[in-house]
Scaffold this motif. Structure first.
Motif, PDB file in Angstrom:
ATOM      1  N   SER A 160      -0.860  -2.924  -1.206  1.00 56.89           N
ATOM      2  CA  SER A 160      -0.927  -4.382  -1.074  1.00 56.89           C
ATOM      3  C   SER A 160      -1.959  -5.010  -2.006  1.00 56.89           C
ATOM      4  O   SER A 160      -1.861  -6.185  -2.332  1.00 56.89           O
TER       5      SER A 160
ATOM      6  N   ASP B 190       4.110  -5.649   7.724  1.00 48.32           N
ATOM      7  CA  ASP B 190       3.746  -4.391   7.072  1.00 48.32           C
ATOM      8  C   ASP B 190       3.200  -3.372   8.074  1.00 48.32           C
ATOM      9  O   ASP B 190       3.575  -2.206   8.048  1.00 48.32           O
TER      10      ASP B 190
ATOM     11  N   HIS C 276       4.694   0.246   8.957  1.00 52.17           N
ATOM     12  CA  HIS C 276       3.949   1.506   8.798  1.00 52.17           C
ATOM     13  C   HIS C 276       4.104   2.374  10.039  1.00 52.17           C
ATOM     14  O   HIS C 276       4.113   3.596   9.951  1.00 52.17           O
TER      15      HIS C 276
ATOM     16  N   HIS D 287       5.826  -5.918  -1.260  1.00 54.42           N
ATOM     17  CA  HIS D 287       6.481  -4.617  -1.421  1.00 54.42           C
ATOM     18  C   HIS D 287       7.291  -4.362  -0.170  1.00 54.42           C
ATOM     19  O   HIS D 287       7.195  -5.123   0.795  1.00 54.42           O
TER      20      HIS D 287
ATOM     21  N   THR E 144       7.962  -1.871   3.077  1.00 57.80           N
ATOM     22  CA  THR E 144       7.237  -0.844   3.833  1.00 57.80           C
ATOM     23  C   THR E 144       8.175  -0.078   4.760  1.00 57.80           C
ATOM     24  O   THR E 144       8.969  -0.679   5.487  1.00 57.80           O
TER      25      THR E 144
ATOM     26  N   HIS F  96       4.617   2.773   1.934  1.00 59.41           N
ATOM     27  CA  HIS F  96       5.461   1.768   1.274  1.00 59.41           C
ATOM     28  C   HIS F  96       6.586   2.464   0.517  1.00 59.41           C
ATOM     29  O   HIS F  96       6.561   3.677   0.364  1.00 59.41           O
TER      30      HIS F  96
END
Ligand SMILES: [Zn+2]
Length: 426
Positions: free
Chosen positions: A74, A244, A248, A287, A289, A389
């Motif tokens: 990030s 995000d 994860h 991005h 994840t 990611h």
């Protein structure tokens, strides 16, 4: 005589109109869903439908690789989006040779615009830091907080009291009014407002307390503060930061509810742009994840039951007693699943994990949460390739003045360049 006067008035009106329309947007609202890949948007659309971001007329895709890695973190992604430079994973607002790069918000300040940063993570976390600070390592959060407190920003909303609190005096000296609850935020009216609403990250939207403002509310308030008595316009960056974190954990519930909460903030931005045509709204992700895959076996996914969850899985698991004696009741209270929905073998594995589970810094439910989300993912027919990611491109959606500039394939570094080109267009 009369005729020519009328003609010259017409001409003046025409020239003024041309001038207005030849100029780029005065206001920019840039919204970033952290980790929000196309699959995250698709899944959220399956469950809730009617997403604001999917009503945007222009769409594109952005590549996200960093200077050091094919898969960005990030920090490097945020730096690309804030400065237009590729940098190494871990670096904040700096080029790989450790030189500070000017951010979008700093450029806005130079143009005389009001500026703001809003997030659901700690305000010192990677993405907000990339727009408001310059440090070599993303974990230098004390330095980031120091820089933010001394900044010329008008709005800074998020969590992160544990880093920012020590800088409250400095922030006040630099003109910030400081607020810590939703109610205080509603009453804030200063030219510079710092809102810090949690010790670390703010809660996931499903677990939000009444003291914490929603991302949509923070966005609406930020727009209100930034647009007040302001003829030079504003730059506002909004991050849905916890999409995000859920990804994860491979937790689809946290992902879709935080994506939905982010989408409501997108709706606030679009409403403002509807009334103020000199506004550009850009939505993207830094991005993807989790490598979220919408398909696991056969030709269906089954996420309908995700609607109706009352807490994120980690919170639910933490409420289930170690011996699982209250599991049926907790499931009934917080989810749309029953014990009998789960595979017997999987359920046995979950119970074993729950018995042994100790809460960790990141998970109240420990390893049992991992087993629990696994069961949910399995029932929904979805899966994940990683706890980190992925390298996949991310969607770009745009609305309002100059929105057409963001169509097609682009690199993430082009986004801030396109924004500045639009704003400074003569
Ligand atoms: Zn991440």
């Amino acid at each position: 005589m009369f005729k020519s006067k009328k003609l010259s008035i017409l001409l003046i009106v025409f020239v003024i109109t041309i001038t207005i329309f030849a100029q780029g947007p005065k206001n920019v609202i840039f919204l970033i869903g952290d980790g929000m890949g196309l699959a995250h948007v698709t899944l959220t659309d399956f469950v809730f439908g009617d997403l604001n971001m999917m009503k945007m007329p222009y769409t594109g895709f952005a590549s996200t690789y960093s200077n050091s890695n094919t898969i960005t973190d990030s920090a490097a992604a945020g730096t690309a989006l804030s400065t237009g430079f590729k940098t190494d994973n871990g670096m904040i607002g700096m080029t790989p040779d450790k030189k500070p790069a000017e951010t979008l918000l700093e450029k806005g300040i130079k143009l005389g615009k009001k500026t703001g940063m809003v997030t659901t993570t700690a305000i010192t976390h990677a993405t907000p830091a990339c727009f408001t600070a310059h440090v070599e390592k993303r974990y230098f959060q004390r330095d980031i907080a120091e820089q933010q407190a001394k900044s010329d920003l008008n709005v800074l909303f998020g969590g992160g009291k544990k880093y920012m609190e020590k800088n409250y005096d400095s922030a006040k000296k630099h003109g910030f009014e400081i607020v810590n609850t939703s109610k205080e935020l509603m009453n804030a009216h200063s030219d510079k407002v710092m809102g810090i609403f949690a010790k670390d990250h703010m809660n996931y939207s499903l677990d939000r307390t009444s003291d914490e403002p929603s991302l949509a509310l923070m966005t609406r308030k930020a727009i209100e503060l930034l647009s007040k008595d302001n003829d030079k316009g504003f730059f506002l960056v909004v991050e849905g930061g916890r999409i995000d974190h859920a990804a994860h954990s491979n937790d689809p519930i946290g992902v879709i509810y935080d994506t939905k909460a982010f989408d409501k903030a997108v709706g606030e931005a679009m409403s403002y742009a509807n009334l103020n045509k000199d506004t550009l709204v850009v939505v993207t992700a830094d991005h993807e994840t989790g490598g979220l895959g919408l398909g696991r076996k056969g030709y269906n996914i089954y996420p309908a039951k995700f609607k109706g969850f009352k807490a994120i899985p980690d919170t639910i698991v933490s409420k289930i007693k170690n011996d699982c004696s209250n599991m049926e009741q907790i499931l009934e209270e917080y989810t749309t699943y029953k014990m009998s929905d789960f595979d017997k073998k999987e359920l046995a594995a979950f119970k074993k994990a729950r018995l042994a589970a100790k809460p960790s810094a990141y998970s109240q439910g420990g390893y049992a949460t991992v087993k629990f989300v696994d069961m949910i993912n399995d029932l929904a027919g979805i899966d994940w390739t990683t706890g980190d990611h992925s390298a996949c491109m991310v969607p770009v959606m745009s609305y309002g003045m100059n929105a057409e500039d963001f169509e097609g394939f682009m690199d993430n570094t082009q986004i801030p360049v396109k924004i500045m080109n639009a704003v400074t267009e003569e």
